[in-house]
Design a protein around this motif. Structure first.
Motif, PDB file in Angstrom:
ATOM      1  N   ILE A 100      -7.840  -6.370  -2.189  1.00 50.54           N
ATOM      2  CA  ILE A 100      -8.374  -6.226  -0.824  1.00 50.54           C
ATOM      3  C   ILE A 100      -9.526  -7.194  -0.559  1.00 50.54           C
ATOM      4  O   ILE A 100      -9.559  -7.835   0.508  1.00 50.54           O
TER       5      ILE A 100
ATOM      6  N   CYS B  93       0.825  -1.219   0.000  1.00 49.25           N
ATOM      7  CA  CYS B  93       0.000   0.000   0.000  1.00 49.25           C
ATOM      8  C   CYS B  93       0.857   1.266   0.000  1.00 49.25           C
ATOM      9  O   CYS B  93       1.789   1.389   0.793  1.00 49.25           O
TER      10      CYS B  93
ATOM     11  N   ARG C 291      -0.646   4.213   0.481  1.00 49.08           N
ATOM     12  CA  ARG C 291      -1.463   5.153   1.261  1.00 49.08           C
ATOM     13  C   ARG C 291      -2.034   6.295   0.410  1.00 49.08           C
ATOM     14  O   ARG C 291      -1.986   7.462   0.804  1.00 49.08           O
ATOM     15  N   CYS C 292      -2.567   5.930  -0.751  1.00 49.24           N
ATOM     16  CA  CYS C 292      -3.139   6.968  -1.609  1.00 49.24           C
ATOM     17  C   CYS C 292      -4.562   7.302  -1.182  1.00 49.24           C
ATOM     18  O   CYS C 292      -5.075   8.355  -1.486  1.00 49.24           O
TER      19      CYS C 292
END
Ligand code: SF4
Length: 502
Positions: free
Chosen positions: A402, A336, A338-339
């Motif tokens: 996910i 990830c 973290r966008c």
């Protein structure tokens, strides 16, 4: 990861991580997601703020992503770089330490939040500072750094506008990228007037006026701070370079003005080579804020005499990441960047906001990361906080699947609940009863007949309330009404001798 676990300074030589990392930044009180979500759903102002913000960010992202004909290839490249990095994480971390140290920086290794906080607090006190300026950093929220600094008598000042709003409002971030997404501008004006000693009493809720008030307030802090603290979006192993991207320019002030700079970074943020940044610096801004590039991209490699901070530290944080790496199905969550595109796309997040997740990592990626970093026990309900619609996977710039990880975590939760217990839980009991009924034709037919009694509880084609333990189902959704006849009855009727039927 045995090589990494055998590394010096703070990382266990015994090669064992604590079962659950200490001092992780958990934000939940005692409330599990279903309880917190129900309360959030009842807050119409919150829902309006969230719907407005996520709808507009989603539209911006879609516009700029559509401009790139090779967007899918970029996603594939980003995913491949992350997979390569995670496959040789220990080697890249050693290389990063070597290169960072060669250029005059100091690397510290922290197994968990407690160790990371001790290291940072020690460095700040050593620098003789009682106030620090901070670049927006979710990893420092994860370890609860501000509280640790406060306990040591150090005042940490958030300089990102949204983080400042959260800090002044004695609030908690509710979004990875837009921590104050749950606030509207009238609420922000109120917070500034109440908490910012130097705010103009005539302050309006015009966005420009609010930004100017924050700018004037922070300017004095930047100029007097001795220590800056940041996270890092990326670290390049090949060159020992750290990289922070941001939109406001506050980050660059923190990274260049103070004499001491301390960066706290999760070990998964590393990329092998300089050229890899070319992929991520296209993927991240488009996915995050719907911009073609980040307004400010700051990079630094150690110390440059006479220019910028002269005392530079990097704290490499594990805090459950090596345990997540060992999970073959779940390790891709460490890719990830973290966008927060998955938060903006998620229908559950859009309705309940970030606080309901009780973790510094909300939304779909939070539902995956929090149980992996801090254990499934403390986050039992999070893997279920999803409709599994797949919107998060569709928008993820590094193709993290996910929904599949959520299903994997749900399976782990069910396995854990199935372990021998004196009295089986309601779910296990229901399943046992269903298995018993379905394993004999006569029993199955009887169960079907009995099920039709539920028709008595139906209204306008829906069953809205069932008795316990089935009430857990109808507390959140309607149950379908059983048909007037079973399949067998229908079959018998349809295949009856026509004379008999008549
Ligand atoms: S999981 Fe993907 S979409 Fe969500 S924050 Fe991480 S990189 Fe972005």
């Amino acid at each position: 990861m045995s090589t990494f676990l055998g590394m010096p300074r703070g990382v266990s030589k015994e090669g064992q991580l604590p079962a659950a990392p200490r001092g992780v930044g958990h934000l939940r009180g005692e409330e599990p997601f279903p309880v917190a979500a129900r309360r959030a759903l009842a807050d119409s102002q919150l829902r309006a703020n969230l719907a407005k913000a996520t709808t507009s960010i989603r539209a911006k992202r879609a516009r700029v992503v559509a401009e790139l004909p090779d967007w899918e290839e970029l996603r594939t490249a980003g995913s491949a770089i992350k997979a390569r990095t995670l496959g040789n994480l220990d080697g890249y971390l050693e290389l990063l330490e070597e290169r960072f140290t060669e250029r005059g920086g100091t690397v510290h290794w922290a197994r968990d939040a407690v160790e990371a906080n001790q290291i940072v607090t020690g460095l700040v006190l050593e620098a003789g500072a009682c106030e620090v300026v901070k670049v927006k950093s979710i990893v420092t929220d994860e370890i609860g750094l501000n509280d640790a600094l406060a306990a040591a008598g150090v005042n940490a000042i958030e300089t990102d506008l949204a983080e400042l709003i959260v800090q002044l409002g004695h609030d908690r971030p509710s979004h990875i990228l837009v921590p104050a997404i749950h606030r509207n501008r009238a609420e922000i004006r109120e917070i500034f007037l109440r908490e910012m000693g130097d705010a103009d009493p005539a302050l309006t809720d015009d966005p420009q006026a609010l930004a100017e008030a924050a700018r004037l307030h922070l300017r004095r802090k930047f100029l007097s701070a001795q220590v800056g603290i940041s996270g890092a979006n990326f670290a390049v192993a090949q060159t020992g370079t750290l990289c922070v991207v941001e939109s406001e320019g506050n980050g660059r002030m923190c990274l260049t003005l103070p004499r001491t700079l301390i960066t706290v970074m999760g070990i998964e943020k590393i990329v092998p080579e300089w050229a890899d940044l070319g992929v991520f610096l296209q993927l991240l801004p488009r996915s995050a804020t719907g911009e073609r590039m980040n307004p400010y991209t700051s990079m630094w490699t150690g110390i440059v005499p006479g220019d910028g901070p002269q005392d530079v530290h990097l704290v490499l944080l594990d805090n459950g990441r090596t345990a997540a790496l060992a999970d073959q199905a779940g390790r891709q969550a460490l890719a990830c960047i973290r966008c927060s595109a998955c938060l903006n796309a998620c229908p559950v997040y859009e309705r309940v906001g970030g606080h309901a997740y009780g973790s510094v990592y909300p939304g779909p990626i939070g539902a995956v990361l929090s149980p992996m970093l801090t254990g499934i026990k403390d986050n039992a309900s999070l893997p279920f906080a999803s409709s599994l619609c797949g919107a998060c996977y569709d928008v993820c710039p590094v193709k993290i699947d996910i929904p599949s990880i959520l299903v994997h975590l749900r399976a782990r939760h069910v396995e854990a609940a199935r372990r021998p217990r004196r009295v089986p839980g309601p779910e296990a009991m229901t399943m046992e009863m269903a298995a018993w009924a379905m394993s004999g034709p006569a029993r199955f037919a009887a169960a079907q007949r009995a099920g039709r009694i539920a028709r008595l509880a139906s209204r306008r084609g829906r069953i809205r309330r069932l008795p316990p333990p089935l009430s857990a189902w109808t507390s959140a959704r309607d149950a379908p009404v059983p048909p007037g006849q079973t399949f067998r009855q229908w079959w018998q009727r349809e295949h009856q001798d026509p004379d008999e039927r008549a």
